[in-house]
Structures are given as structure tokens and as C-alpha cells.
Design an enzyme around this catalytic site. Structure first.
Site, PDB file in Angstrom:
ATOM      1  N   LEU A   1       0.082  -3.250   6.499  1.00 11.83           N
ATOM      2  CA  LEU A   1       0.463  -2.135   5.629  1.00 11.83           C
ATOM      3  C   LEU A   1      -0.734  -1.598   4.846  1.00 11.83           C
ATOM      4  CD1 LEU A   1       4.004  -3.308   4.470  1.00 11.83           C
ATOM      5  CD2 LEU A   1       3.340  -1.958   6.467  1.00 11.83           C
TER       6      LEU A   1
ATOM      7  N   GLY B   1     -17.521 -15.540   2.542  1.00 13.34           N
ATOM      8  CA  GLY B   1     -16.439 -15.820   3.495  1.00 13.34           C
ATOM      9  C   GLY B   1     -15.709 -14.574   3.964  1.00 13.34           C
TER      10      GLY B   1
ATOM     11  N   GLY C   1       2.819  -6.085  13.291  1.00  5.58           N
ATOM     12  CA  GLY C   1       2.978  -6.945  12.112  1.00  5.58           C
ATOM     13  C   GLY C   1       3.047  -6.129  10.835  1.00  5.58           C
TER      14      GLY C   1
ATOM     15  N   ALA D   1      -7.280 -15.288  -1.792  1.00  7.52           N
ATOM     16  CA  ALA D   1      -8.596 -15.628  -2.325  1.00  7.52           C
ATOM     17  C   ALA D   1      -8.488 -16.354  -3.665  1.00  7.52           C
ATOM     18  CB  ALA D   1      -9.416 -14.356  -2.484  1.00  7.52           C
TER      19      ALA D   1
ATOM     20  N   HIS E   1       1.398   2.440 -26.428  1.00  6.44           N
ATOM     21  CA  HIS E   1       2.053   3.623 -25.880  1.00  6.44           C
ATOM     22  C   HIS E   1       1.057   4.756 -25.793  1.00  6.44           C
ATOM     23  CE1 HIS E   1       5.133   6.632 -25.160  1.00  6.44           C
ATOM     24  NE2 HIS E   1       4.546   7.382 -26.080  1.00  6.44           N
TER      25      HIS E   1
ATOM     26  N   VAL F   1       6.032  -6.943  20.866  1.00  9.07           N
ATOM     27  CA  VAL F   1       5.089  -6.362  21.827  1.00  9.07           C
ATOM     28  C   VAL F   1       4.996  -7.324  22.999  1.00  9.07           C
ATOM     29  CG1 VAL F   1       2.640  -5.810  22.193  1.00  9.07           C
ATOM     30  CG2 VAL F   1       3.757  -5.164  20.041  1.00  9.07           C
TER      31      VAL F   1
ATOM     32  N   ARG G   1     -22.209 -18.217   8.441  1.00  2.00           N
ATOM     33  CA  ARG G   1     -22.355 -16.762   8.439  1.00  2.00           C
ATOM     34  C   ARG G   1     -23.679 -16.388   7.743  1.00  2.00           C
ATOM     35  NH1 ARG G   1     -18.004 -12.983   8.384  1.00  2.00           N
ATOM     36  NH2 ARG G   1     -16.466 -14.641   8.177  1.00  2.00           N
TER      37      ARG G   1
END
Ligand code: FAD
Ligand code: NAI
Length: 468
Positions: free
Chosen positions: A188, A41, A182, A323, A447, A239, A36
Site C-alpha cells: 500500500l 541495514g 499483497g 525498525a 488548539h 496469483v 553490505r
């Protein structure tokens, strides 16, 4: 022929580039080969990084449009400038990929551009796009060639209307109706991006659930949240065909078990049904590097392939396609080659779905413990009882900790909620040290923080949470 290297790595994704840097730090003479134009990647170019840039930008758009009012901020209806949002994504990618160039230089790693193939156990042939092939002499080879999107049989991915994740990261306009095939992580996350920017999103999933492999209680609640956000789910559905019409697409679906079908009309379909190992052009057959039935390169526990000085890491071998898993394997191999005891603890690899809210998980799910016959206990705490979550209007979700019933050792943690991907790491560190739920429950937490819900879930494994 170039100088002789101690190590030549094919592929500069998170597995390959991290392996190269660690090996150079440990004193090895390292070469990398990448086909590439840029390093990093799938992750940096077309995966983790661009998707998170789009997830963040679209989340901000959604926040500005829906939640500012409740916080007392009146603004005009936000307008989407998609070109600028895509430019933000491209700039983020560039900043990250050029960062790898800098790291390679800094660590004196030799970079070869072109397709790397194995000429012999001690030679890698580099074939550049233009010009002559070069041969690298090397003592060891690491294959880190990654993975590619899987496709449905007979479907032509044109990356414009029928897209893989790569096309879905660069759509020129917001689809009116996006059909996602999927209900996994990509579907999602990228469904969320385009849904927030205005698309109607329908998800077709073969199984009877979303996010297979993750804790059922978490994914059931998460599915309800996504429905509230406008997602339409067709589970146990397959599908059978996608027909291109003049402007749109006709997606033909039918029940997974067979039966009457229906047609969904849309303008873009994202196919996100998993990824497959990428081994094309590597010349594995030349030296007899073996693959398994799923096309993954076979390795032993120390990443050695069937040829003793050739190793493989990342998406191209067994295990979760993540990754950070690839990176950790890269470090482990570098350490092994430098004579150290590199290893990866596969029991403690976090997984995060960067939707809103996020899902984060580490270790065993309840289902896995049940199947293995392990006696366990569960501690849960909802963000609706957490002060900081209330202040941030982020009360959706909960923390769930599973611990050994007898020893109290934490076996897994599962969080659905805002910022879950950051919170999961205290459970991961605890698990690395074999800690118990009580160890976590007795650790003072600042907190008000969302992380207090993690501590309270740990308390719920014992005598009970305080704020419930
Ligand atoms: P890759 O990153 O795939 O890198 C392999 C490299 O090898 C590529 O650059 C390729 O060009 C090169 N190569 C292959 N063959 C040759 C050859 N013969 N010669 C020279 N070069 C070659 N994971 C996460 O952990 N978190 C996330 O948020 C996340 N988001 C993702 C989002 C999307 C949309 C996608 C698609 C994936 C995402 N992933 C995420 C998964 C993550 O990208 C992969 O697990 C990770 O990139 C694998 O790293 P790798 O080094 O094994 O392979
Ligand atoms: P996935 O494996 O997460 O999900 C694929 C989904 O498609 C599953 O639910 C599966 O049941 C379903 N499916 C398979 N064949 C189908 C069919 N013919 N019809 C309908 N549904 C079908 O794969 P995904 O989402 O493509 O992601 C690939 C990889 O990339 C994953 O392994 C993931 O780990 C990695 N990734 C990680 C991210 C993260 O860590 N946040 C983000 C994006 C990707």
C-alpha cells in the site's frame, strides 16, 4: 587475531547499530560486522528511509497537482522529474547511512566489513569480498542479520519488471499499470507512491481484507479512501503465474478458494507478500543456535539463543518486523550485557502505514479484545469535526480509542488521518504509564491541533466528546 571484544554484533541494521552504540555507551568494547557496503541495514538502505523519501516527494507532487487550487494557489500543472525525485531518495539514504559511520567512530566501535559467521561460541569469522578472512575473539555475540523479501513460488524477481520493494524504490519510469501482490504495508505504501506519480494500481490480496492484523474498522474505511484515490482491489485472490511478454507482463489470478481465473496485463508487478528471517551464512549450525519452524532464531525472554552467550534481535527473531522494535531490542540486549534490566514492552509498539492519510495503531484492536473476552468501551472522533483538519483540508479519517470497560485503562489506539504517525505517540506514552481515557481527556491540548481529536476520542470513552 584482532583484540578480544566484549560484544560482536553481526549486522548493522537498526537492531545491530543501536545495540552497538548503547553497549559502547555502557562501557563495553564493541565490534560490528556488516556485509553490505553501507550501514543501516534494510531500514536505511532499501526500506523505511528511501520509501519515506519517495512517499513524501510523491505526496507533495499530488498536493501540488490537486489541492493547491482549493487553497487559492494557482500554478501550472506540476511536471514530474523522476530522476531528481530518485536522486532526493538516494541523497536521503546517503545522509542517513553516513550518519551511522560517524556514530560508530564517535562511540569507538570497531567496524569489520564482510560476511560474519560464527566460528565458535567465542569467535566470529569475517570473510570480506576481497582479501583474507579475519577472526574476532569475543565474549558475546548478537545476531542482528534481519530479513529478506519473501517470494511467490516459481516467480523470478528481476527487479526491473517483476520487483520486490527494492526494485520498486528505483523504477526508471512510472509504470502504466502496476500490479501489487499483497495488500500489506509495503504494497500500500509503494502502490501509493507510483499511483500518485501516475500509475494505475491494482492490488491482489489472498485474504478477504487489507492490512491483516490492524483494526478492521480502520482498514475498511482506509480501503474506501484508497479506492477513491484510484486503487483497484482484488481480494480473496491468488496469483498463479506471471508471464513475461515482449514489453509487459500477464499476471494470472484466480479466486483464493479456486475457480475461474483471469489475466491482468501490466508492465510492472510488485511482490510484497511479507518478509522472511535472514540467516544465510551465519554458521548457526556450527554452535547449534536453534531456529523455529518459520526460520526465526529462537530466543528466551531475554534474547538469549540456545547458546548462552549468543543473543539475537530484530527481524531475525519473533515479533513485528519493525525498525523501532529492532532498535528497542538492541538497547535491551546492550543493557542486559552491561548488567542492567533491559526489556521491551511488546504491548506498546506503535505501527504506522505512511500513506495519505496515514494509519497509526498501538495496543489492542477491537477484534483482539473480543477474542480475548475483555469487556471494553470505544471512543471515536472524526477529523471532519476538528477545526485544524478543516483548515488543512485533512478531514478524512478518525481516532478510535479502546479502553477497559471497568477500569477505563486505555488498551489501544487506532488513527486514520493526516499525520496519524505523529499523533499516536501520546496514546503510546499514556499506555506505558497505565493511563486511563479520563487521564487523556483531562490533559489540556493545544488548539487548534489535529491532536485535539485524540483527546476528544478519549472524552468519547467517558461522558462524551465536546465537538460531536
Ligand atoms: P536489517 O535492517 O535487515 O539489517 C540486517 C543487516 O545485517 C543488513 O545490513 C545485512 O546486510 C546484515 N547481515 C545479514 N547477515 C549478515 C552476515 N552474515 N554478516 C554480516 N552482515 C550481515 N519498519 C519500520 O518500522 N518503519 C518503516 O517505515 C518501515 N518501512 C519499510 C519499508 C520497506 C520497503 C521495507 C522492506 C521494510 C520496512 N520496514 C519498516 C521494516 C524495517 O526495515 C525492518 O524491520 C528493520 O530494518 C529490521 O532491522 P534489523 O536490524 O533486524 O535488520
Ligand atoms: P505484510 O505482512 O505487511 O503484508 C503481506 C500481505 O500479503 C498480507 O496482506 C498477506 O495476506 C498477503 N499475501 C501473502 N501471501 C500472498 C499471496 N500468495 N498472494 C496474495 N497476497 C498474499 O508484508 P509486506 O507488506 O511485504 O511488509 C513486510 C514487512 O515489512 C512487514 O512486516 C512490515 O512490518 C514491514 N514494513 C513496515 C512498514 C512500516 O512500518 N510503515 C513499511 C513497509 C514494511
Amino acid at each position: 587475531m584482532a583484540d578480544k571484544f566484549d560484544l560482536t554484533i553481526i549486522g548493522t541494521g537498526p537492531g545491530g547499530y543501536v545495540c552497538a552504540i548503547r553497549a559502547a555507551q555502557l562501557g563495553l568494547k564493541v565490534a560490528v560486522v556488516e556485509k553490505r557496503a553501507t550501514h543501516g541495514g534494510t531500514c536505511l538502505n532499501i526500506g523505511c528511509i528511501p520509501s519515506k523519501a519517495m512517499l513524501h516527494a510523491s505526496e507533495m507532487f499530488e498536493e501540488a497537482g490537486h489541492n493547491f487550487k482549493a487553497l487559492g494557489i494557482d500554478i501550472a500543472k506540476p511536471q514530474l522529474n523522476l530522476d531528481r525525485m530518485l536522486a532526493h531518495k538516494d541523497k536521503t539514504v546517503e545522509a542517513n547511512t553516513t550518519g551511522i559511520d560517524y556514530l560508530f567512530k564517535k562511540n569507538k566501535i570497531s567496524v569489520f566489513s564482510g560476511i560474519g559467521s560464527i566460528g565458535s561460541a567465542n569467535q566470529v569469522i569475517v570473510t570480506p569480498e576481497n582479501g583474507d578472512a579475519q577472526t574476532i575473539a569475543t565474549a558475546n555475540i548478537v545476531i542482528a542479520s534481519g530479513s529478506d523479501s519473501a517470494n511467490l513460488a516459481g516467480i523470478d524477481i528481476d527487479e526491473k519488471r517483476i520487483v520486490s520493494s527494492t526494485g520498486a524504490l528505483s523504477l526508471e519510469k512510472v509504470p502504466e499499470h502496476l500490479v501489487v501482490v499483497g495488500a500489506g504495508v509495503i504494497g500500500l505504501e509503494l502502490g501509493s507512491v507510483w499511483g500518485r506519480l501516475g500509475a494505475k494500481v491494482s492490488v491482489v490480496e489472498f485474504l478477504d481484507r487489507i492490512l491483516p492484523g490492524m483494526d478492521m474498522e480502520v482498514t475498511r474505511q482506509f480501503q474506501r479512501m484508497l479506492k477513491k484515490q484510484g486503487f483497484d482491489f482484488k481480494l480473496e485472490t491468488k496469483v498463479t503465474e506471471i508471464e513475461k511478454t515482449g514489453k509487459g507482463l500477464k499476471v494470472k489470478v484466480e479466486p483464493a478458494a479456486g475457480g475461474d481465473g483471469e489475466t491482468i496485463e501490466c508492465d510492472v508487478t510488485l511482490v510484497a507478500i511479507g518478509r522472511v528471517p535472514y540467516t544465510q551464512g551465519l554458521g548457526l549450525e556450527v554452535v547449534g543456535v536453534e531456529t523455529d519452524a518459520r526460520g526465526r532464531i529462537k530466543t528466551d525472554g531475554a534474547y538469549q539463543t540456545s547458546v548462552s552467550n549468543i543473543y539475537a534481535i530484530g527481524d531475525v527473531i519473533e515479533g513485528p518486523m519493525l525498525a523501532h522494535k529492532a532498535e528497542d531490542e538492541g538497547v535491551a540486549v546492550a543493557e542486559i550485557l552491561a548488567g542492567q534490566a533491559g526489556h521491551v514492552n511488546y504491548g506498546v509498539i506503535p505501527g504506522v502505514v505512511y500513506t495519505n492519510p496515514e494509519i497509526a495503531t498501538v495496543g489492542k484492536t477491537e477484534e483482539e479484545l473480543k477474542d480475548a473476552g475483555v469487556e471494553y468501551k470505544v471512543g471515536k472522533f472524526p477529523f471532519s469535526a476538528n477545526g485544524r483538519a478543516k483548515a488543512m483540508l485533512a478531514t478524512e479519517g478518525f481516532v478510535k480509542i479502546v479502553a477497559d470497560a471497568k477500569t477505563d485503562r486505555v488498551l489501544g489506539g487506532h488513527i486514520v488521518g493526516r499525520g496519524a504517525g505523529e499523533m499516536i505517540h501520546e496514546i503510546a506514552v499514556l499506555m506505558e504509564f497505565g493511563g486511563s481515557a479520563e487521564d487523556l481527556a483531562r490533559t489540556c491540548h493545544a488548539h487548534p491541533t489535529m491532536s485535539e481529536a485524540v483527546r476528544e476520542a478519549a472524552m468519547a470513552c467517558g461522558d462524551g466528546a465536546i465537538h460531536m
